[in-house]
Design an enzyme around this catalytic site. Structure first.
Site, PDB file in Angstrom:
ATOM      1  N   ASP A 213       5.085  39.523  26.910  1.00  0.00           N
ATOM      2  CA  ASP A 213       5.059  38.069  26.570  1.00  0.00           C
ATOM      3  C   ASP A 213       5.426  37.280  27.751  1.00  0.00           C
ATOM      4  O   ASP A 213       5.045  37.378  29.012  1.00  0.00           O
ATOM      5  CB  ASP A 213       5.903  37.904  25.580  1.00  0.00           C
ATOM      6  CG  ASP A 213       5.568  36.487  24.872  1.00  0.00           C
ATOM      7  OD1 ASP A 213       4.469  36.126  24.023  1.00  0.00           O
ATOM      8  OD2 ASP A 213       6.350  35.569  25.180  1.00  0.00           O
ATOM      9  N   ARG A 214       6.424  36.354  27.805  1.00  0.00           N
ATOM     10  CA  ARG A 214       6.750  35.743  28.958  1.00  0.00           C
ATOM     11  C   ARG A 214       7.236  36.330  30.010  1.00  0.00           C
ATOM     12  O   ARG A 214       7.039  36.278  31.382  1.00  0.00           O
ATOM     13  CB  ARG A 214       8.250  34.635  28.482  1.00  0.00           C
ATOM     14  CG  ARG A 214       7.977  33.705  27.201  1.00  0.00           C
ATOM     15  CD  ARG A 214       6.734  33.007  27.344  1.00  0.00           C
ATOM     16  NE  ARG A 214       6.591  31.936  28.404  1.00  0.00           N
ATOM     17  CZ  ARG A 214       5.579  31.012  28.808  1.00  0.00           C
ATOM     18  NH1 ARG A 214       4.598  31.526  28.064  1.00  0.00           N
ATOM     19  NH2 ARG A 214       5.760  30.265  29.749  1.00  0.00           N
TER      20      ARG A 214
ATOM     21  N   HIS B 277       2.204  26.128  20.025  1.00  0.00           N
ATOM     22  CA  HIS B 277       3.426  26.073  20.533  1.00  0.00           C
ATOM     23  C   HIS B 277       3.273  25.721  22.067  1.00  0.00           C
ATOM     24  O   HIS B 277       4.107  25.197  22.839  1.00  0.00           O
ATOM     25  CB  HIS B 277       4.333  27.163  20.437  1.00  0.00           C
ATOM     26  CG  HIS B 277       3.911  28.486  20.735  1.00  0.00           C
ATOM     27  ND1 HIS B 277       2.416  28.965  20.344  1.00  0.00           N
ATOM     28  CD2 HIS B 277       4.254  29.347  21.729  1.00  0.00           C
ATOM     29  CE1 HIS B 277       2.236  30.226  20.902  1.00  0.00           C
ATOM     30  NE2 HIS B 277       3.407  30.441  21.762  1.00  0.00           N
TER      31      HIS B 277
ATOM     32  N   TYR C  72       7.856  27.038  29.326  1.00  0.00           N
ATOM     33  CA  TYR C  72       6.594  27.040  28.626  1.00  0.00           C
ATOM     34  C   TYR C  72       5.827  25.569  29.543  1.00  0.00           C
ATOM     35  O   TYR C  72       4.747  25.775  29.601  1.00  0.00           O
ATOM     36  CB  TYR C  72       6.559  26.746  27.364  1.00  0.00           C
ATOM     37  CG  TYR C  72       6.580  28.010  26.578  1.00  0.00           C
ATOM     38  CD1 TYR C  72       5.312  28.599  26.070  1.00  0.00           C
ATOM     39  CD2 TYR C  72       7.727  28.742  26.144  1.00  0.00           C
ATOM     40  CE1 TYR C  72       5.527  29.676  25.205  1.00  0.00           C
ATOM     41  CE2 TYR C  72       7.820  29.815  25.430  1.00  0.00           C
ATOM     42  CZ  TYR C  72       6.565  30.408  25.128  1.00  0.00           C
ATOM     43  OH  TYR C  72       6.411  31.377  24.220  1.00  0.00           O
TER      44      TYR C  72
ATOM     45  N   HIS D 276       2.648  41.822  17.477  1.00  0.00           N
ATOM     46  CA  HIS D 276       2.994  41.101  19.013  1.00  0.00           C
ATOM     47  C   HIS D 276       4.162  41.914  19.582  1.00  0.00           C
ATOM     48  O   HIS D 276       4.133  42.315  20.794  1.00  0.00           O
ATOM     49  CB  HIS D 276       3.088  39.891  19.064  1.00  0.00           C
ATOM     50  CG  HIS D 276       3.540  38.968  20.174  1.00  0.00           C
ATOM     51  ND1 HIS D 276       2.765  39.130  21.360  1.00  0.00           N
ATOM     52  CD2 HIS D 276       4.631  38.265  20.478  1.00  0.00           C
ATOM     53  CE1 HIS D 276       3.272  38.869  22.174  1.00  0.00           C
ATOM     54  NE2 HIS D 276       4.661  38.300  21.943  1.00  0.00           N
TER      55      HIS D 276
END
Length: 292
Positions: free
Chosen positions: A107-108, A152, A212, A272
């Site tokens: 992910d990030r 988001h 983000y 996920h």
């Protein structure tokens, strides 16, 4: 007391002016750095890390802005660029005695790993990215009503003020929402780990939003510059993803192949949070990568 990865030692490593990272280190052998995603901390790797530590030095930091790592203010829009965060990881590994290392991110953390692979090709020996697209590609495929799944991303891309205020008003509901809807096995994230994630996020709203926000601004610029220059990932690359291309209407393998000539792309069943929901499979795939 917050949970830890059993058998791992914890340190704080200075990586930049005013920034130290919380890091768990275990095992011995060739170094492998594991980077967590949202809304998690290094604890997401607890099962995978314990297995890989049998024959690797496994390094699991909290990214800047997350967990128990420092959370500098974003005064110039670059404090949470993936370029800055990737430089943190290279500095961290060197501080631990590793000039070259394998790197996996979810992910990030996968976006940080991707940037590290492009910016530091002589340092990253192998690269794995779990359940993400490169930032530039992500924005290009997110469109229409199906893009609601990424609401988001658009919320936290807004100028400073409103996103932080909205999320801070109900942080457990906001971050817990993703822990719930992105998981297909609720038991994979135990109550103590879930509580640790929520505690960490509650204290990190401004820095998480800044991370983000960077992905809708400076990170796009960096990716576009690399694409225009024809830069690619030079090391063996493994990408593990859910089959969300079918929902959003894109070919994930093709998108990744444009960046990674030495690509192994595998679709993983489940949710996920695959390192927590399918740790055995993720460990096998990482071992295959490290053997290439």
């Amino acid at each position: 007391m917050a949970p830890t990865i059993p058998g791992f030692d914890y340190q704080r490593i200075h990586v930049a002016d005013g920034v130290a990272l919380n890091v768990a280190v275990g095992g011995s052998g060739r170094p492998l750095v594991l980077l967590h995603g949202f809304p998690q901390t290094h604890l997401m790797w607890r099962r995978v890390a314990a297995d890989l530590a049998a024959d690797h030095t496994v390094i699991c930091p909290d990214l800047r802005g997350y967990g128990a790592s420092d959370k500098p203010a974003d005064t110039d829009g670059a404090a949470y660029s993936k370029r800055t965060m990737a430089a943190d990881i290279v500095t961290l590994a060197r501080a631990l005695g590793h000039e070259r290392f394998a790197l996996a991110g979810h992910d990030r953390g996968a976006l940080v790993a991707f940037r590290a692979g492009l910016d530091h090709p002589a340092t990253i020996t192998h690269l794995a990215c779990l359940d993400v697209l490169p930032t530039l590609d992500m924005w290009q495929v997110m469109r229409g009503t199906s893009a609601a799944i990424g609401f988001h991303l658009y919320l936290m891309a807004q100028p400073p003020g409103l996103p932080e205020q909205l999320i801070s008003a109900a942080p457990d509901a906001f971050f817990g929402h993703f822990l719930d809807i992105w998981s297909q096995n609720p038991d994979a994230i135990t109550p103590d780990v879930r509580a640790a994630y929520l505690d960490a996020c509650r204290d990190a709203v401004p820095s998480i939003v800044a991370d983000y926000r960077a992905s809708a601004a400076i990170d796009v610029d960096h990716d576009q510059a690399d694409r225009d220059a024809g830069n690619r990932l030079r090391m063996p690359v493994t990408v593990l993803q859910q089959d969300w291309g079918a929902f959003l209407g894109f070919d994930a393998r093709a998108l990744w192949s444009a960046w990674a000539p030495e690509l192994a792309h595998t679709t993983v069943g489940g949710g996920h949070f695959m390192a927590e929901e399918a740790p055995e499979q993720i460990t096998v795939e990482l071992r295959k990568l490290l053997a290439r």
